[in-house]
Scaffold this motif. Structure first.
Motif: not given
Length: 197
Positions: A1-10, A18-25, A164-169, A175-179
């Protein structure tokens, strides 16, 4: 995954996946949303990676998180779960899950109940740094209050916001995170009435 991921997944592979495929979807499946709310309740006082690493154990111990099954449980099942090392063994959270299953079954459509708060369209934030992301908002306070009125437990405003974040509501990918773009695209499908999740 290109770009800077969100910080929290390390860099933990489980967390990154989880971050790349689930969180926020965005998810519209009522049963899946209910499971996510329950797991976020179990997270209270812990880190999400602790729950994520035990998620399969939770699913097995809670028999697939089917509310109609769990709603019939009582003390024998609570005792069984308190002895199960695959989950977080917390009596209050286990008992809350049973109450939450009953509350879920009393609702005509848990998914519609939640998505109505955002008019069927994910709320998109534009956080540039982790400091731009709140722990709770007026929306999470409102939903938390309404859930508690309906008999739900372990769904305070902070837990609700994380849910709400995890479930994508709410899309809180930086900004800039590829997900972020993937979640925005999925959010458009929800807006157009397509089932997601």
């Amino acid at each position: 995954m290109d770009g800077q991921r969100c910080h929290w997944c390390g860099t933990d592979p489980v967390y990154v996946a989880y971050h790349d495929t689930e969180w926020g979807m965005p998810d519209t499946d009522p049963r899946v949303l209910w499971e996510k709310l329950i797991l976020d309740g179990f997270q209270a006082g812990l880190s999400w990676i602790t729950i994520l690493r035990r998620r399969d154990g939770f699913r097995d111990a809670f028999e697939g998180f089917h509310p109609d099954t769990i709603a019939r449980w009582g003390e024998p099942e609570v005792t069984r779960l308190l002895a199960d090392p695959r989950i977080i063994r917390h009596r209050g959270k286990i008992e809350a899950t049973i109450l939450n299953a009953r509350a879920y079954l009393d609702m005509p459509d848990f998914g519609a109940f939640l998505w109505d708060y955002v008019d069927g369209t994910p709320f998109v934030n534009a956080p540039e740094t982790p400091a731009d992301i709140p722990a709770a908002t007026d929306l999470s306070h409102r939903i938390s209050k309404d859930l508690r009125k309906r008999g739900f437990r372990f769904c305070g405003p902070t837990i609700t916001y994380a849910f709400l974040q995890a479930s994508g509501l709410i899309n809180d990918h930086l900004v800039g995170c590829p997900a972020r773009a993937r979640c925005l695209s999925a959010g458009q499908r929800v807006q157009n009435g397509q089932r997601v999740g």
